[in-house]
Structures are given as structure tokens and as C-alpha cells.
Design an enzyme around this catalytic site. Sequence first.
Site, short mmCIF file in Angstrom:
data_model
loop_
_atom_site.label_atom_id
_atom_site.label_comp_id
_atom_site.label_asym_id
_atom_site.label_seq_id
_atom_site.Cartn_x
_atom_site.Cartn_y
_atom_site.Cartn_z
N HIS A 77 -8.16 -0.41 2.43
CA HIS A 77 -6.75 -0.56 2.11
C HIS A 77 -5.93 0.00 3.27
O HIS A 77 -6.12 1.13 3.69
CB HIS A 77 -6.46 0.23 0.82
CG HIS A 77 -5.05 0.18 0.35
ND1 HIS A 77 -4.45 1.24 -0.28
CD2 HIS A 77 -4.12 -0.81 0.41
CE1 HIS A 77 -3.22 0.92 -0.60
NE2 HIS A 77 -2.99 -0.32 -0.20
N HIS B 76 3.46 0.37 8.00
CA HIS B 76 3.26 0.82 6.62
C HIS B 76 4.61 0.83 5.91
O HIS B 76 5.39 1.76 6.07
CB HIS B 76 2.64 2.22 6.62
CG HIS B 76 2.11 2.64 5.28
ND1 HIS B 76 2.90 2.73 4.17
CD2 HIS B 76 0.87 3.00 4.89
CE1 HIS B 76 2.17 3.14 3.14
NE2 HIS B 76 0.93 3.30 3.55
#
Length: 381
Positions: A47, A95
Site C-alpha cells: 500500500h 501522498h
Amino acid sequence: MRSLAFLTSLLPFTSALSIQSRGSTACNNSPDLCSKSYSAITHLGTHNSPFVRDASTGYSTSGNQYYNSTVQLDAGVRLLSGQVHKNNNDWHLCHTSCDLLDAGLLSDWLKHIKTWLDNNPNEVVTILLVNSDSATPTDLHAEFTTAEITSLAYKPTSISSPPTTWPTLQTLIAAETRLMVFVGSLDTTQIGANQTYLMDEFTFIFENPYDNTNVANFSCSPDRPTGVKDDIQSALSSNRMPFMNHFLYSTGALDIETPNVASLNITNSPNTTAVGMLGTALNSCKQQYSNRAPTFVLVDFFEEGPAINAVDTINGITPTGRKSLPAVDKSTNRESASWTGIEELVQQVNDGETPSKAAWIWGSGKWSWGGINLNGGSVIS
């Protein structure tokens, strides 16, 4: 003549050696996987693969892994995921926001993957891109072209429906199409003839829920795409491959979510003795999917558990050829990272800029909590 006769006598022996050598060649770290369909194998995925929690990021709590993507691949990971954002007219891996954690150009990351594939010719790797800023197929194709990796990408027979049978690993390897590329939220009507390797994720894959904060919330029920939501039978009969998200968030102030490091001993455990363990979840989903294991499983901090042991067990293999992980500082000391976002904003003010309110939110998030749910969660609920 005696020499010729001697060499001739060795032919059956050398042929046997050749067959044995070919038969023992490993595909994705095991000879037992070579003859299996791509969709019939469980691929361990990381992930937020490019977002690393180490000295280079000030041990940012936005990082979901301790090791970079190349090390992940060396250790047996076969699916890499990342989120694509547009930053100063370039496509970056960020992110949630490039103000929070920027892992650099997408094309640079792809170059590292291309180098790894060139050095490991019997391996099949999958990339999953979260298309956060609606990059077009042409945008993404330019990045893959810059990385000189398009020749290794697999092209499906159809971009609008999944196949009933996927090629075996050995077929993909022999054809030199060892890179599978899935993109979330891709407009398939814009895919050009030379871009068909860019597969729309939810045309080929269904996922279980991803935004979990308690091990009791893990579920095998389809969550996306909406057409098969909560309907396992419809999801399976659509020929989509099952994708299992298996990671937890911790919820802090302002409902900001960060990777739950404290529960890794449970979430990544290969054991089957408790709810929430990776081994338990894989077995449960396999049972609910009519004895079909998930094709992909996505975890945080993959080496904890270690998660790959659960994947090896569900694949029924004893692996070979993996590299040991190097030592790494897993410090989460926020003293070294706590002021990163604020310092950047103060510097902007000193430079005569006026940061937006959103920038201050991101900065304080980097200062106090760091990681934000990148898969669609908002900063403040």
C-alpha cells in the site's frame, strides 16, 4: 569415433539435466507458479509503495513502508501501488497532496521498476495507480514511454471486459509482457491503440472496503465498483479479480487518519488464530469466494508479520530466490520530523508568499499527524 560415441552416450543425461533445469526455473519466486494463471495466484502488494518512512522523509508518518520499491520487489512483493498527482505540470507520486509527501516523478519511479524487471527476467510485476488528478491515458502513456517500459507491458484482448482466463506466468514471461498495469478512474474511451496496456482497474478488479480502523471491520464483501457492491456472486461471475485491502488506519484529532503501526502484529500476521490476522482474512475470503483466493492483497509495512508468509501459504509454495531485507531504522520519533510542514510554510512566508488555508492544514497535518487517508478520505470529515 570413440569421442563421438562417448558424447552421444551423454545425450540422454544432458537432456534430462536440461529438462530438470527448465522444470525448476522459478516464476515469481517459485517453479510451482509458472504454470498457474495470473489471476489464480495471490500477489502480495504494498500500500502506497513509493511513500517511505525513513530519514529521507524525516520519518514522516505519511509513509506506509520502511523500504523503497526496489527492495520490496527483491523481498517478494509483486504488486506496487501509488497515487498520481499533477504538480507544476508534471506527474508526481504524492501522498494525498504533493505538499504532504512527494515521492518524485512517476516516470522516475517507473525507471526503477524497469531496471528491476531487466535484472529479473523471470518475474511478473503489477502496478496499480490511483489516478487522483484524472490523468488521461495519453498523460500516463508519456510517463511510461519516458521510462522506456511500455514494451514490457501486457495488453489485454479487450479493454472493456475482463477475460475468462488470464495467461499463465510462464506465458507472460515467454512473451516478454511481464508488467501488468491497472489504473483507478481511467476514462477508457480515451485509450489509444498503443495505450491498451493501461487497464481500467474496476473493469478488471473488484475491491473490498479499504477505510478500516478496527480489525473487526475487515470484510470480503465487494465495495468497488458500485455495480457489484455487497454482491460477492455478481463480482465473481463478472470475471473481475478479487483485490483484498488489508491495512488499518488510526484516527487522530480532526479525524485525520494515519497508518496504524501499533496493530501490525495482528494485521500482517500469517497466523489464522484470530480475527484481523492476514492469514485468517485470506482463508475467509477464499472460502467466501467459492474456494478462490484473492488475486491481490495490499498491506502496510509489508515485512511485518511477515505478510509474505501468509501469501506463500495461500499459494502453497516454498519460495526461492528472495533477498534478505537490509537493516533499516524504523524510528517514528516525531522530534526529528515534527516541524517539517511548519518550517516549509514559514519559509514560504519569508519568501513573500501567502500560503493558503489548505496549505496550513496540510502543514499542521505533517507537523502533528502526518499521514492522511490517500484512498479518498478527506482531511476533515
